[in-house]
Design an enzyme around this catalytic site. Structure first.
Site, PDB file in Angstrom:
ATOM      1  N   SER A 134       0.831  -1.208   0.000  1.00  0.00           N
ATOM      2  CA  SER A 134       0.000   0.000   0.000  1.00  0.00           C
ATOM      3  C   SER A 134       0.864   1.257   0.000  1.00  0.00           C
ATOM      4  O   SER A 134       2.052   1.212   0.341  1.00  0.00           O
ATOM      5  CB  SER A 134      -0.902   0.007   1.232  1.00  0.00           C
ATOM      6  OG  SER A 134      -1.557  -1.234   1.336  1.00  0.00           O
TER       7      SER A 134
HETATM    8  C1  LIG Z   1      -3.282  -4.353   0.142  1.00  0.00           C
HETATM    9  S1  LIG Z   1      -2.676  -5.970   0.349  1.00  0.00           S
HETATM   10  C2  LIG Z   1      -1.917  -5.880   1.952  1.00  0.00           C
HETATM   11  C3  LIG Z   1      -0.668  -5.089   2.036  1.00  0.00           C
HETATM   12  C4  LIG Z   1       0.216  -5.554   3.154  1.00  0.00           C
HETATM   13  N1  LIG Z   1      -0.294  -5.237   4.474  1.00  0.00           N
HETATM   14  C5  LIG Z   1       1.625  -5.067   2.993  1.00  0.00           C
HETATM   15  O1  LIG Z   1       2.184  -4.446   3.910  1.00  0.00           O
HETATM   16  O2  LIG Z   1       2.212  -5.364   1.934  1.00  0.00           O
HETATM   17  C6  LIG Z   1      -4.116  -6.912   0.778  1.00  0.00           C
HETATM   18  C7  LIG Z   1      -3.795  -8.367   1.069  1.00  0.00           C
HETATM   19  O3  LIG Z   1      -4.937  -8.945   1.690  1.00  0.00           O
HETATM   20  C8  LIG Z   1      -4.941 -10.301   1.316  1.00  0.00           C
HETATM   21  N2  LIG Z   1      -6.257 -10.872   1.613  1.00  0.00           N
HETATM   22  C9  LIG Z   1      -7.397 -10.779   0.889  1.00  0.00           C
HETATM   23  N3  LIG Z   1      -8.392 -11.450   1.491  1.00  0.00           N
HETATM   24  C10 LIG Z   1      -7.873 -11.982   2.626  1.00  0.00           C
HETATM   25  C11 LIG Z   1      -8.400 -12.785   3.668  1.00  0.00           C
HETATM   26  N4  LIG Z   1      -9.663 -13.170   3.667  1.00  0.00           N
HETATM   27  N5  LIG Z   1      -7.576 -13.143   4.678  1.00  0.00           N
HETATM   28  C12 LIG Z   1      -6.275 -12.760   4.690  1.00  0.00           C
HETATM   29  N6  LIG Z   1      -5.730 -12.005   3.726  1.00  0.00           N
HETATM   30  C13 LIG Z   1      -6.508 -11.607   2.713  1.00  0.00           C
HETATM   31  C14 LIG Z   1      -4.585 -10.255  -0.154  1.00  0.00           C
HETATM   32  O4  LIG Z   1      -4.147 -11.510  -0.631  1.00  0.00           O
HETATM   33  C15 LIG Z   1      -3.505  -9.188  -0.155  1.00  0.00           C
HETATM   34  O5  LIG Z   1      -2.229  -9.767  -0.037  1.00  0.00           O
END
Ligand SMILES: C[S@@+](CC[C@H](N)C(=O)[O-])C[C@H]1O[C@@H](n2cnc3c(N)ncnc32)[C@H](O)[C@@H]1O
Length: 386
Positions: free
Chosen positions: A99
């Site tokens: 992000s």
């Molecule tokens: C915007 S990214 C997160 C960025 C991260 N915090 C970083 O520092 O790089 C959103 C993430 O949420 C994950 N995600 C989506 N649905 C999810 C779920 N139900 N449980 C856990 N992770 C999930 C996606 O695979 C993705 O990697």
């Protein structure tokens, strides 16, 4: 003499955030210590200049890679859940990203952890945010959950290599991490409309659950819920925070044509809804309509003749759809709708509610979560949104 500006690395990123006036003493050490480039994978994705509907891969050796990683921008790190849809290796949808650093910092600030605070992060992605939390609080106080096994593996390894061995669980973060509970803070870095109650249940009274909240129809806002002693959690939307969705809460995906049958019989009407209010993803009317009308999606098509005319197509993914035409200077907008669900009637009622309530922006909304459901309110909990 002013020292030369670092060209790359965490010092450059911290410098950018400091220059923007957003990096204070609370997070400065963590941002200086954690190198975003150690967490972002060797391949990132950027819109293809020839056809921006597609994303093309960019390798670590390309100067654009370091430029993006050490700038205040979001970096796409996975497309199409790891299996790029394009026959030529290009991707269609971003499914994980690092992000935008100023947004990461804004969320960490809103989370407001103190020494010894135990944090659950949902959506590990690259592991960068988990690393920042661990640098501030200690890796033993942070747990992170990622749904995608490949991403979880990458983050686990990078966190360990950086000396910040945060436990990264592979699974559906909507379940929280019961074996590691209770937490003082839960921070979701994927958006949700339905707030999983597990996050509230696994947080101590007085703790905070922070998440991007809204609907896939419109933008999302940062919701900060405080957990009460009675098992409820309540709080306001603080600011805009655009994020991808929890996998289980994504809106209809694929072309609108798969959901809209334009040869079907339609009901025609004229509406006082100004379609311009629904055009932009981040418009206040669109946020409100998204909250009041569940399951909505929209595309817009603009006349190529410079007349300013456009048509919005609204659909719910299960056969109901509506179109509304904007013609500059015309009185009212022509509507067609099809399906058992009168989608545009619902949009019209939601829009009227928005007008009646002095055109609220997302920051006037708030949410209460109880073991049995969600109440959305405007300004104060005693003013429920219908
Ligand atoms: C915007 S990214 C997160 C960025 C991260 N915090 C970083 O520092 O790089 C959103 C993430 O949420 C994950 N995600 C989506 N649905 C999810 C779920 N139900 N449980 C856990 N992770 C999930 C996606 O695979 C993705 O990697």
């Amino acid at each position: 003499m002013t020292p030369p500006r670092p060209e790359s690395g965490p010092a450059r990123l911290a410098g950018l955030l400091r220059a923007r006036g957003v990096l204070g003493a609370d997070w400065a050490a963590a941002f200086a210590a954690v190198d975003r480039g150690r967490f972002v994978p060797d391949v990132i994705w950027t819109p293809d200049a020839d056809d921006p509907a597609w994303l093309r891969p960019v390798g670590r050796g390309d100067p654009y890679w370091a430029e993006a990683v050490y700038s205040d921008v979001a970096v796409a790190t996975q497309v199409d859940d790891g299996a790029p849809k394009g026959a030529d290796g290009r991707g269609r949808y971003v499914t994980s990203s690092a992000s935008q650093p100023s947004l990461v910092l804004g969320m960490l600030r809103a989370l407001d952890p103190r020494e010894g605070t135990r944090v659950l992060e949902v959506g590990t992605g690259t592991g960068y945010n988990a690393a920042l939390l661990a640098a501030r609080l200690g890796a033993e106080n942070v747990v992170s959950v990622e749904v995608d096994p490949g991403l979880a593996r990458h983050a686990r390894r990078r966190l360990a290599d950086a000396g910040l061995p945060v436990p990264v669980l592979t699974g559906d973060g909507a379940q929280g991490a019961a074996a590691h509970a209770p937490f003082d803070r839960v921070i979701a870095t994927a958006a949700a409309g339905a707030v999983p109650y597990a996050w509230v249940r696994q947080t101590r009274p007085g703790g905070v659950v922070l998440l991007p909240w809204g609907t896939p129809y419109a933008s999302t806002g940062l919701l900060r819920l405080e957990v009460g002693v009675d098992g409820t959690a309540q709080g306001p939307v603080l600011s805009r925070a655009g994020f991808m969705w929890l996998r289980s809460q994504r809106g209809p995906t694929g072309g609108w044509r798969s959901y809209v049958d334009t040869s079907a019989p339609v009901r025609r009407s004229v509406t006082g809804v100004d379609p311009r209010d629904l055009l932009r993803m981040d418009s206040p009317a669109r946020f409100a309509v998204g909250v009041l009308v569940p399951g909505l999606a929209q595309v817009d098509f603009h006349a190529a003749d410079g007349s300013g005319e456009f048509t919005l197509w609204l659909y719910d993914g299960s056969g109901a759809w509506a179109s509304v035409d904007h013609v500059p200077g015309a009185e009212g907008a022509a509507v067609e709708q099809h399906g058992d669900r009168r989608l545009f009637d619902e949009v019209e009622a939601a829009y009227a509610w928005w007008l009646r309530n002095r055109r609220p922006d997302r920051e006037r909304f708030g949410v209460t979560i109880t073991p049995t459901g969600r109440h959305t309110w405007l300004d104060t909990p005693d003013h429920p949104v219908p």
